[in-house]
Design a protein around this motif. Structure first.
Motif, short mmCIF file in Angstrom:
data_model
loop_
_atom_site.label_atom_id
_atom_site.label_comp_id
_atom_site.label_asym_id
_atom_site.label_seq_id
_atom_site.Cartn_x
_atom_site.Cartn_y
_atom_site.Cartn_z
N ARG A 33 -11.95 2.52 0.63
CA ARG A 33 -12.27 1.32 0.93
C ARG A 33 -12.09 -0.02 0.24
N GLU A 34 -11.34 -0.67 0.70
CA GLU A 34 -11.12 -1.87 -0.34
C GLU A 34 -11.42 -2.90 0.38
N ALA A 35 -12.35 -4.13 -0.18
CA ALA A 35 -12.34 -5.52 0.57
C ALA A 35 -11.54 -6.90 -0.58
N THR A 36 -11.39 -7.54 -0.40
CA THR A 36 -10.89 -8.74 -1.25
C THR A 36 -11.33 -9.88 -0.56
N LEU A 37 -11.56 -10.71 -1.77
CA LEU A 37 -11.88 -12.23 -1.26
C LEU A 37 -11.39 -13.30 -2.63
N THR A 38 -10.87 -14.31 -1.18
CA THR A 38 -9.55 -15.13 -2.89
C THR A 38 -10.52 -16.22 -2.88
N ALA A 39 -10.22 -17.13 -3.45
CA ALA A 39 -10.21 -18.53 -3.80
C ALA A 39 -10.59 -18.69 -3.08
N ASP A 40 -9.88 -19.04 -1.47
CA ASP A 40 -9.59 -20.39 -1.17
C ASP A 40 -10.78 -19.83 0.30
N GLY A 41 -11.50 -18.45 -0.04
CA GLY A 41 -12.55 -18.17 1.57
C GLY A 41 -12.36 -16.89 1.76
N ARG A 42 -11.43 -16.26 2.30
CA ARG A 42 -10.54 -15.75 2.82
C ARG A 42 -10.94 -14.35 2.63
N GLY A 43 -11.35 -13.21 3.11
CA GLY A 43 -11.72 -11.52 3.03
C GLY A 43 -10.88 -10.76 3.25
N THR A 44 -10.88 -10.02 3.38
CA THR A 44 -9.55 -8.66 4.16
C THR A 44 -10.23 -7.65 3.43
N GLU A 45 -10.08 -6.55 4.53
CA GLU A 45 -11.04 -5.19 3.90
C GLU A 45 -8.99 -4.18 4.71
N GLN A 46 -8.89 -2.67 3.72
CA GLN A 46 -8.06 -1.99 3.94
C GLN A 46 -8.35 -0.89 3.79
N TRP A 47 -8.11 0.06 4.10
CA TRP A 47 -7.55 1.56 3.57
C TRP A 47 -6.90 1.63 2.48
N VAL A 48 -7.41 2.11 1.56
CA VAL A 48 -6.04 2.53 0.29
C VAL A 48 -6.24 4.57 0.51
N LYS A 49 -4.76 4.72 0.56
CA LYS A 49 -4.25 5.89 0.43
C LYS A 49 -3.33 6.77 -0.33
N ARG A 50 -4.40 7.23 -1.74
CA ARG A 50 -3.18 7.15 -2.65
C ARG A 50 -2.79 8.58 -3.10
N ASP A 51 -1.64 9.26 -2.73
CA ASP A 51 -1.14 10.96 -2.90
C ASP A 51 -0.21 10.47 -4.50
N PRO A 52 -0.93 11.25 -5.99
CA PRO A 52 0.71 10.90 -6.56
C PRO A 52 1.88 11.68 -6.23
N ARG A 53 1.48 13.02 -4.86
CA ARG A 53 2.64 13.69 -5.04
C ARG A 53 3.66 12.67 -3.43
N CYS A 54 3.20 11.93 -2.96
CA CYS A 54 3.85 11.30 -1.78
C CYS A 54 3.71 10.14 -2.00
N GLY A 55 2.62 9.52 -2.38
CA GLY A 55 3.10 7.14 -2.56
C GLY A 55 1.51 7.23 -1.97
N LEU A 56 1.91 6.09 -1.72
CA LEU A 56 0.71 5.18 -1.43
C LEU A 56 0.63 4.72 -0.23
N ARG A 57 -0.37 4.36 0.55
CA ARG A 57 -0.29 3.73 1.86
C ARG A 57 -1.50 2.98 2.13
N ARG A 58 -1.72 1.46 2.72
CA ARG A 58 -2.81 0.46 2.30
C ARG A 58 -2.98 0.76 3.96
N GLU A 59 -3.80 0.57 4.63
CA GLU A 59 -3.72 0.19 6.01
C GLU A 59 -4.73 -0.79 6.01
N SER A 60 -4.68 -2.14 6.80
CA SER A 60 -4.90 -3.14 6.79
C SER A 60 -6.89 -3.35 8.04
N ILE A 61 -7.10 -3.31 8.27
CA ILE A 61 -8.53 -3.20 7.88
C ILE A 61 -9.32 -4.52 8.91
#
Length: 371
Positions: free
Chosen positions: A91-119
């Motif tokens: 579960r990744e949280a991000t904060l930018t310089a303009d004060g906006r914050g986001t959260e997302q699920w990060v799913k990583r499988d070396p065989r299948c790829g990458l998935r990010r779901e915005s929370i």
């Protein structure tokens, strides 16, 4: 599909004494034809340590300095390789310089790829399965398909970076600046400083995964911060996690990518280019969108990146038109996320947009050099 995540511990302050600093100078590695990414700036090796004094060092001191340099190099290389070795759910949280914050699920499988779901905000899913990249809008069940941006799991791009270790031109400073706790795990902190920005990576001591990233401008202002609030190293994924829903309406993005200008010109693409770019930056990719209505040149020095887009007459987005001066030729600055700025101007009927963290002087010099 069952999803579970490890307990969440937010990053805390490091107790005790001030962190040790292991400093060395490392070269930028030009990876021609590759797309700039967050991890690309970590794929660096030491060319030579800086000379502390003119006097010859004692052999034991030389060995100690070499050991410190090798420690930072090993951490950075391990971080790059960990992303294509370990499956995880975070579960990744991000904060930018303009004060906006986001959260997302990060799913990583070396065989299948990458998935990010915005929370927060909800409603968007990004999938990359090595063949294609997809952006799914859950509100209207549409999915936009484009080319994959992920390096292959065999890590050929990582190997290429290290094979080119002595071909750098721009010197970057790297430091091991201490340790910390993120998502309940111990992490070593490595800082890489370039001409315009500094990035800090919190690298998991157990797996090598990047647990946290901070980016600062040259004045020390925090541009963005991303960290894992939780990390599960034994996730359960299904095949459906890495492909769009079968009932989604598919939209294929009208975009073509070329690794360099000769390849684009061979395909009939005509683009105006700058005669001058800041030292160390190289062209990584040429993108053509909407059947040639817009062309974007993307440059990077492996720690910073900028893009130069050009729009055909009559195809300028409305959001940019209001920033063009009445004469159209004198440029205007406008804010962008992550501490970047846009600079928009018109020349010879073509409208240009430069998105970067470059200084005013560099921006205007580059704009004036367009041929």
């Amino acid at each position: 599909m069952m999803m579970r995540s490890a307990g969440s511990d937010r990053e805390g302050k490091r107790p005790g004494a001030a962190p040790r600093r292991h400093t060395r100078i490392i070269p930028f590695l030009a990876a021609a034809g590759s797309t700039a990414s967050l991890l690309s700036c970590a794929a660096l090796l030491i060319a030579a340590p800086p000379a502390a004094t003119p006097a010859a060092a004692h052999p034991a001191e030389k060995q100690d300095e070499k050991n410190k340099e090798n420690q930072a190099t090993a951490l950075l290389r391990r971080m790059v390789e960990a992303e294509i070795k370990h499956a995880f759910l975070a579960r990744e949280a991000t904060l930018t310089a303009d004060g906006r914050g986001t959260e997302q699920w990060v799913k990583r499988d070396p065989r299948c790829g990458l998935r990010r779901e915005s929370i927060r905000p909800p409603g968007t899913v990004w999938i990359d399965n090595y063949k294609h990249a997809y952006r799914l809008n859950l509100r209207d069940n549409t999915v936009i398909e484009s080319e994959s941006m992920l390096p292959r799991p065999e890590g050929q791009r990582v190997k290429d970076f290290f094979r080119r270790r002595f071909k750098g031109q721009l010197l970057l400073k790297a430091e091991v600046v201490g340790e910390d706790r993120v998502a309940g795990r111990t992490a070593d902190i490595v800082a890489i400083t370039g001409p315009a920005t500094t990035r800090r990576f919190w690298i998991d001591r157990g797996t090598g995964l990047r647990l946290k990233t901070e980016e600062y401008n040259k004045d020390g202002r925090l541009l963005s911060s991303s960290y894992y609030a939780s990390l599960d190293l034994k996730p359960r994924f299904s095949d459906d996690d890495f492909r769009p829903p079968a009932d989604a309406r598919l939209i294929r993005e009208a975009r073509r990518r070329f690794p360099n200008l000769p390849a684009a010109e061979k395909a009939g693409v005509r683009v105006r280019t700058p005669r001058w770019v800041p030292e160390g930056y190289t062209l990584r990719v040429v993108e053509v969108l909407r059947d040639g209505e817009t062309t974007a040149l993307r440059y990077s020095n492996s720690i910073d990146a900028f893009s130069l887009s050009q729009f055909n007459p009559g195809k300028v987005p409305d959001r940019l038109k209001k920033h063009l001066n009445e004469d159209g030729d004198s440029g205007s600055f406008l804010p962008f996320p992550r501490g970047q700025r846009g600079y928009v101007w018109r020349d010879g009927g073509t409208t240009f947009l430069l998105i970067s963290t470059l200084s005013d002087e560099q921006v205007k010099r580059l704009a004036e050099s367009i041929k």
